[in-house]
Design a protein around this motif. Structure first.
Motif, PDB file in Angstrom:
ATOM      1  N   ASP A  85       0.831  -1.203   0.000  1.00 50.01           N
ATOM      2  CA  ASP A  85       0.000   0.000   0.000  1.00 50.01           C
ATOM      3  C   ASP A  85       0.868   1.257   0.000  1.00 50.01           C
ATOM      4  O   ASP A  85       0.588   2.212  -0.725  1.00 50.01           O
ATOM      5  CB  ASP A  85      -0.935   0.031   1.217  1.00 50.01           C
ATOM      6  N   ASN A  91      -0.043   6.824  -2.710  1.00 55.10           N
ATOM      7  CA  ASN A  91       0.331   6.913  -1.290  1.00 55.10           C
ATOM      8  C   ASN A  91       1.751   7.461  -1.100  1.00 55.10           C
ATOM      9  O   ASN A  91       2.373   7.238  -0.056  1.00 55.10           O
ATOM     10  CB  ASN A  91       0.206   5.536  -0.632  1.00 55.10           C
ATOM     11  N   MET A  94       2.392   9.343   2.166  1.00 58.75           N
ATOM     12  CA  MET A  94       2.527   8.457   3.321  1.00 58.75           C
ATOM     13  C   MET A  94       3.919   7.802   3.327  1.00 58.75           C
ATOM     14  O   MET A  94       4.584   7.740   4.353  1.00 58.75           O
ATOM     15  CB  MET A  94       1.445   7.375   3.317  1.00 58.75           C
TER      16      MET A  94
END
Length: 174
Positions: A85, A91, A94
């Motif tokens: 992920d 992402n 993140m």
């Protein structure tokens, strides 16, 4: 926080903590901390993450940097799907945040870290470029980060900083 200069006492403390200094000879020193990661068979996941986050150029810059480099095994220990992920293009923010928890904007050799911990009566706190607070301590002769991650190899020196290998992934506070 300013990293303290190495002294004879810190060098003695380093020897007592069981750190294995693995710094290459000056003439063979890698140019950057990224070169160390790229040249390591144990850091292919970190290499992919640094590239995916777009941090290779930054970490190839002037520095100085101290990089706490998780091994492939450390990334494999994350919960199922977490790494996949984080590596998705959507992402990237993140992933950048996670990687930022592994980089300090100063050069801290193992002896510097041990001295900081000793001067802090057993604990030192440093802030990473990702604004993560890392609590450093020495337990059972090994440097620990946040009481759970261990430095397994220290002082892999580059022209723009140093890499310390760790056995866990440091995550930002959520």
């Amino acid at each position: 926080m300013t990293f303290l200069k190495t002294t004879a006492a810190a060098a003695t403390a380093l020897a007592l903590t069981g750190f294995a200094t693995m710094a290459p000879a000056q003439d063979a020193m890698p140019a950057t901390v990224v070169d160390i990661v790229v040249g390591s068979d144990a850091h292919t996941t970190l290499e992919a993450a640094v590239i995916a986050a777009g941090l290779a150029e930054t970490l190839s810059g002037e520095g100085p940097f101290t990089v706490f480099a998780p091994t492939d095994e450390a990334f494999a220990a994350l919960p199922a799907g977490a790494l996949e992920d984080a590596l998705k293009p959507e992402n990237k923010e993140m992933l950048t945040s996670i990687l930022g928890c592994h980089v300090v904007g100063a050069k801290a050799m193992a002896a510097d870290v041990v001295k900081m911990v000793a001067d802090g009566n057993g604990m030192a706190e440093v802030t990473t470029i990702g604004n993560c607070a890392l609590k450093l301590s020495v337990m059972d002769g090994m440097v620990k980060i946040n009481d759970s991650v261990t430095v397994t190899a220290a002082d892999l020196e580059a022209g723009n900083g140093v890499v310390h290998v760790i056995d866990g992934v440091l995550m930002p506070a959520m």
